[in-house]
Design a protein around this motif. Structure first.
Motif, short mmCIF file in Angstrom:
data_model
loop_
_atom_site.label_atom_id
_atom_site.label_comp_id
_atom_site.label_asym_id
_atom_site.label_seq_id
_atom_site.Cartn_x
_atom_site.Cartn_y
_atom_site.Cartn_z
N PRO A 132 0.82 -1.22 0.00
CA PRO A 132 0.00 0.00 0.00
C PRO A 132 0.85 1.27 0.00
CG PRO A 132 -0.83 -1.58 1.61
CD PRO A 132 0.50 -2.09 1.14
N TYR A 146 -12.37 -2.90 -8.95
CA TYR A 146 -12.69 -1.71 -8.17
C TYR A 146 -13.81 -0.93 -8.84
CZ TYR A 146 -8.25 -2.92 -6.02
OH TYR A 146 -7.24 -3.59 -5.40
N ARG A 154 -5.26 6.16 -2.20
CA ARG A 154 -5.57 5.75 -0.82
C ARG A 154 -6.93 5.05 -0.74
NH1 ARG A 154 -2.12 7.37 3.08
NH2 ARG A 154 -0.78 9.18 2.71
N GLU A 155 -7.89 5.58 -1.47
CA GLU A 155 -9.22 4.95 -1.47
C GLU A 155 -9.15 3.56 -2.10
OE1 GLU A 155 -13.84 5.89 -2.87
OE2 GLU A 155 -12.24 7.38 -3.18
N TRP A 157 -6.57 1.55 -2.11
CA TRP A 157 -5.92 0.63 -1.17
C TRP A 157 -6.86 0.23 -0.04
CZ3 TRP A 157 -2.08 -2.36 -2.16
CH2 TRP A 157 -1.11 -1.99 -3.08
N GLU A 158 -7.76 1.12 0.35
CA GLU A 158 -8.76 0.73 1.35
C GLU A 158 -9.71 -0.32 0.75
OE1 GLU A 158 -9.34 1.46 4.64
OE2 GLU A 158 -7.28 2.19 4.48
N LEU A 159 -10.10 -0.12 -0.49
CA LEU A 159 -10.94 -1.11 -1.16
C LEU A 159 -10.19 -2.44 -1.33
CD1 LEU A 159 -12.50 1.18 -3.91
CD2 LEU A 159 -13.71 0.17 -1.96
N ASN A 160 -8.88 -2.35 -1.48
CA ASN A 160 -8.07 -3.55 -1.64
C ASN A 160 -8.15 -4.46 -0.42
OD1 ASN A 160 -4.88 -4.59 -1.19
ND2 ASN A 160 -5.76 -4.99 -3.21
N ILE A 161 -8.31 -3.88 0.76
CA ILE A 161 -8.46 -4.70 1.97
C ILE A 161 -9.68 -5.60 1.83
CG2 ILE A 161 -8.95 -4.65 4.45
CD1 ILE A 161 -7.41 -1.99 4.58
N ASN A 186 -8.14 -8.51 9.07
CA ASN A 186 -7.58 -7.91 7.86
C ASN A 186 -6.41 -8.78 7.41
OD1 ASN A 186 -6.06 -6.38 6.03
ND2 ASN A 186 -6.47 -4.43 7.06
N ASP A 189 -3.15 -6.92 5.67
CA ASP A 189 -2.18 -6.22 6.51
C ASP A 189 -1.48 -7.16 7.48
OD1 ASP A 189 -2.75 -3.93 5.16
OD2 ASP A 189 -3.85 -2.96 6.79
N ASP A 212 2.44 4.69 3.90
CA ASP A 212 1.54 4.23 4.96
C ASP A 212 2.19 3.25 5.92
OD1 ASP A 212 -0.42 5.78 3.83
OD2 ASP A 212 -1.22 4.15 2.61
#
Length: 405
Positions: A132, A146, A154-155, A157-161, A186, A189, A212
């Motif tokens: 990330p 996506y 950044r958004e 990478w949040e969706l990637n979680i 998660n 991570d 990050d």
């Protein structure tokens, strides 16, 4: 000190581990490598004096077959988690070191084994789009696209979680629970850890701040290659001007004959001879003319210094080898991180990024025309001296220091 290196992937995932293994052995460590059972991987590891611990299905046969249906992904992921957990658990030792890269489920299995043993664990990315960062986007799994219109990194990478949890959460956590480890919310991570490593060259791929997480960039892990070129290849190289090399590495390609025809025609359009790297696509001479030659396994570190340009798929290893040789590149990206490397080569001015994975004679001719300009050649030659060759040695030193501390 025993160090277990683990990966599941293609040649570009295995050969860097051979480079690291060579350095670790020189420092006195005992090294084992858990990797796919492909014969060519075993051969490259043997050159580093390391035996292969075979895990899972041969990758070449896997990628050469039909792609899995989306419904098959969870079962395949679960098998990889289980296989790599078992192999690493048997190969590693308490207080030792486990280094894992490659497909995510294989890394998760290796990590679970390290947790059980109390071994020091390092998750390594051989390309940056696994990690990330606000400065680049994650690669997109075809079965977890996506939303259209989302462009903020950044958004994404949040969706990637969520995408990683949807694909791998159940197989990873089911196995963790089965072996007595706590489940995690998660999985991405947890497996990446708070301090992953990035084994890429900082000139080609600088890890940009702010970021990050704390990423350790070691430089690319290069396996030195002193194998001579074959007599027939030497004869071809010396029979005329430097040819253009075209190869797609571990990419199988669905129309290899068509790709070879396009490559030969595009190179000839520039008045150049063509050298085809057969690779997993099994590229072959289009018409048997004496301006075209096909080669199999070859020392690219030597060969690339003797060609006019390199046309390739954009794998991290091939990109680094070509950059190190100081030769212009044309990248025809196919999957995962390859569009990233194509963009980097274009940004640095050492080559051209082809638009899309399937070139025509016209589009490849246009890309080659730009790559073969004197300006691109000058920039490629100038950058070559900045590519580090000590990445594996630096990583070995860091690993042994971390284990001792």
């Amino acid at each position: 000190m025993r160090v277990v290196l683990s990966t599941y992937g293609s040649r570009g995932d295995v050969e860097p581990l051979a480079g690291l293994a060579l350095q670790l052995k020189a420092s006195g460590a005992e090294v084992r490598v858990c990797a796919p059972p492909d014969a060519e991987f075993a051969a490259r590891l043997a050159e580093a004096g390391v035996d292969l611990v075979p895990v899972g299905q041969a990758v070449r046969s896997l990628v050469s077959g039909p792609p899995p249906a989306p419904s098959e992904i969870p079962a395949r992921a679960a098998r990889l988690v289980e296989q790599f957990h078992g192999a690493v658990l048997a190969a590693a030792e308490p207080g030792g070191v486990v280094v894992a890269t490659g497909l995510f489920p294989a890394v998760a299995g290796a990590q679970a084994a390290a947790e059980q043993l109390g071994a020091h664990f390092v998750c390594v990315a051989l390309q940056p789009t696994m990690l990330p960062s606000p400065h680049h986007r994650p690669f997109e799994y075809p079965m977890q696209p996506y939303p259209a219109g989302v462009t903020d990194n950044r958004e994404l990478w949040e969706l990637n979680i969520g995408a990683m949890n949807a694909l791998f959460g159940e197989p990873v956590n089911t196995h963790r629970a089965a072996v007595g480890l706590p489940v995690v919310d998660n999985v991405r991570d947890h497996v990446l850890t708070d301090r992953p490593w990035l084994a890429t060259d900082p000139t080609l791929d600088p890890w940009r701040l702010p970021a990050d997480r704390d990423v350790v960039q070691t430089g690319a892990w290069i396996l030195p290659d002193d194998r001579p070129l074959s007599a027939d290849l030497e004869a071809f190289l010396t029979a005329g001007e430097a040819p253009v090399y075209v190869g797609f590495g571990s990419m199988p390609l669905r129309d290899a004959a068509g790709a070879a025809r396009v490559a030969v025609d595009a190179v000839r359009a520039q008045g150049r001879r063509v050298l085809l790297g057969r690779g997993w696509a099994r590229l072959a001479e289009a018409d048997g003319a004496d301006d075209c030659f096909a080669v199999g396994e070859v020392n690219q570190q030597v060969l690339f210094r003797r060609v006019a340009a390199v046309v390739h798929h954009g794998g991290a290893g091939t990109t680094t080898t070509a950059a190190r040789a100081g030769v212009p590149q044309v990248l025809v990206p196919q999957i995962v991180d390859q569009p990233y490397w194509a963009a980097r080569v274009a940004e640095l001015g050492i080559g051209v990024a082809h638009d899309g994975p399937t070139p025509t004679t016209d589009t490849l001719s246009a890309a080659l025309r730009q790559a073969l300009t004197p300006e691109t050649a000058r920039r490629a030659a100038a950058l070559a001296g900045d590519i580090r060759t000590d990445g594996a040695a630096s990583a070995a030193k860091l690993l042994l220091e971390a284990a001792a501390g």
